[in-house]
Design a protein around this motif. Structure first.
Motif: not given
Length: 498
Positions: A400, A428-429
């Protein structure tokens, strides 16, 4: 070298010894195959396939569910010099059609229960035909070369179109460093694998390796609720049990586990996703047995592991197995740039590794792009410590970007998992607006009614630099995973907003 011959004859087992046992609920033995009968059946399939007019090296697509027919047809095709293409029974006809078209398989073996692909120019053989293959007079093992294609397996395709990984006949013998480096395998072992046959984890750990050691492979055919597995392990008299970490976690949550459970089990084996230090500790405390992890991939099999000869260091998948040529390369720099001790870099395996694939099917450019000089880039990031242990830092393409810094989701996940209110977590992004993504934590709480996001954020603030901390927390009932148990980060990134 013929891969099927190696697996069935390398240990020269007693023909009357049990090679494969299929059990049902309560441990009822549904099928039992001795080495002699199993070898004859495999060679019958080889002869039957030859009679269909196949040429050496032709691909054979398998649309077979979780039954003994799968290993018979898989190894039978290899024994005859053909190239089986295993597929998950959960795939739709559309998904299977894409694999059939890409593989160019001339024959489709269908059990009458799974989705049937658009066969185009391929010939379809159904249940009656398969029965006929098994009744043919046994042939001999084809005189194949170690570099000849043996099987073609398609990756799960979590981030795009599945691609074929082509393996050579040398692939099974190349797994020998795992026998003691991970399993501590003995000829008297009974190995129970929880995965589906089409997965490389199951094909190797559940079938190839037990048979190459003259051990017994156990297949369970019945309900797969997590609370049932302790009884399945006990009833099967398994001495080794292999599964993904998420199944061990669910067994502990829903099942009854104590040091008195499954008395025949020596230790557990796990791969397919990272094993957290917390889960390892919980399993060892509750079961009284060790849990050994291995790191690998479809292109190579496993190459890092802990085991009876390599003590577990919680949070690390272990050390390179004996004889493996593994390195950590700097993420930027020349071809010979190796990362320093404790420096994160790209995990790589030398092209001389016997277990390395022949290449990506019909994708020479992708195959070449996977190498940096003589090193195959696994796509994983890792660092090595002073004692030779490797520490997994996540997939290179999962990194990320936060304010110009690169952040590995696994690092954030390890910290968040240390909060007692967390059962599972994935980070997660997630795109928020054009050009902006926010690090987001998706959590499965131990008790959803008592979950406190502010408390978790405070825990993150105390243990992570500001730019690494999640900017949003979302509660889920369960994390999205592939049929083989791998986390689907892409599915998390694509989740609709609140």
């Amino acid at each position: 070298m013929n891969l099927a011959r190696y697996c069935l004859t390398a240990a020269a087992p007693d023909p009357e010894k049990t090679a494969l046992e299929v059990i049902g609920p309560g441990g009822t033995v549904l099928e039992q195959w001795r080495y002699g009968a199993l070898t004859d059946a495999v060679l019958s399939v080889a002869a039957g396939l030859s009679a269909t007019g196949l040429d050496r090296g032709d691909r054979v697509l398998l649309r077979i569910g979780h039954s003994s027919d799968f290993p018979l047809l898989f190894f039978g095709a290899i024994a005859g010099g053909y190239v089986p293409v295993p597929t998950s029974p959960q795939l739709t006809s559309t998904e299977t059609s894409a694999i059939l078209a890409d593989s160019g398989a001339r024959l489709v073996l269908h059990d009458g229960k799974t989705g049937v692909p658009e066969t185009a120019g391929a010939r379809l053989l159904g249940p009656a035909d398969i029965s006929g293959l098994k009744q043919a007079a046994p042939a001999s093992f084809a005189d194949t070369d170690r570099e000849d294609p043996a099987f073609l397996i398609y990756t799960s395709g979590t981030s795009g179109t599945p691609k074929g990984v082509l393996h050579a006949h040398r692939a099974a013998a190349a797994r020998r460093p795992m026998y003691q480096g991970w399993y501590g395998m003995r000829a008297r072992d009974r190995l129970l694998h929880a995965g589906a046959f089409n997965w490389t984890y199951t094909l190797g750990v559940g079938l190839m390796d037990p048979w190459a050691n003259g051990a017994t492979s156990i297949v369970y055919d019945g309900p797969r609720d997590p609370e049932l597995w302790p009884d399945v392990i006990t009833a099967s008299r398994a001495t080794l049990f292999a599964a993904v970490p998420s199944l061990y976690r669910r067994i502990l949550k829903y099942g009854t586990v104590s040091p008195q459970s499954f008395p025949d089990l020596r230790h557990g084996l796990t791969a397919g996703e990272a094993l957290s230090a917390g889960l390892h500790e919980d399993w060892k405390e509750r079961s009284g047995r060790e849990l050994y992890e291995a790191l690998g991939m479809s292109e190579i099999s496993t190459y890092l592991s802990s085991g009876p000869e390599t003590p577990v260091r919680p949070g690390s998948p272990g050390k390179p197995q004996a004889g493996r040529k593994v390195a950590i390369l700097r993420e930027t720099g020349d071809e010979a740039g190796f990362a320093a001790t404790n420096e994160a870099g790209l995990l790589a395996v030398h092209r001389d590794e016997p277990g390395l694939m022949l290449g990506y099917w019909n994708r020479p450019q992708e195959t070449n792009a996977a190498f940096r000089g003589d090193w195959f880039l696994t796509g994983d990031r890792a660092r090595g410590d002073d004692d030779g242990y490797y520490w997994y830092e996540g997939r290179a393409d999962d990194l990320m970007n936060a304010f110009g810094y690169r952040v590995a989701p696994e690092e954030v996940e390890r910290v968040l998992a240390g909060d007692p209110q967390i059962q599972e977590v994935a980070v997660t992004a997630v795109p928020a607006r054009d050009g902006v993504s926010l690090i987001t934590a998706f959590v499965v709480p131990v008790d959803p009614t008592a979950f406190d996001a502010d408390r978790l954020a405070a825990h993150a603030a105390a243990n992570l630099a500001e730019y690494k901390r999640p900017k949003d927390y979302k509660v889920l009932k369960e994390l999205p995973r592939t049929p083989s148990g791998k986390l689907r980060r892409t599915a998390l990134r694509q989740r609709p907003g609140p």
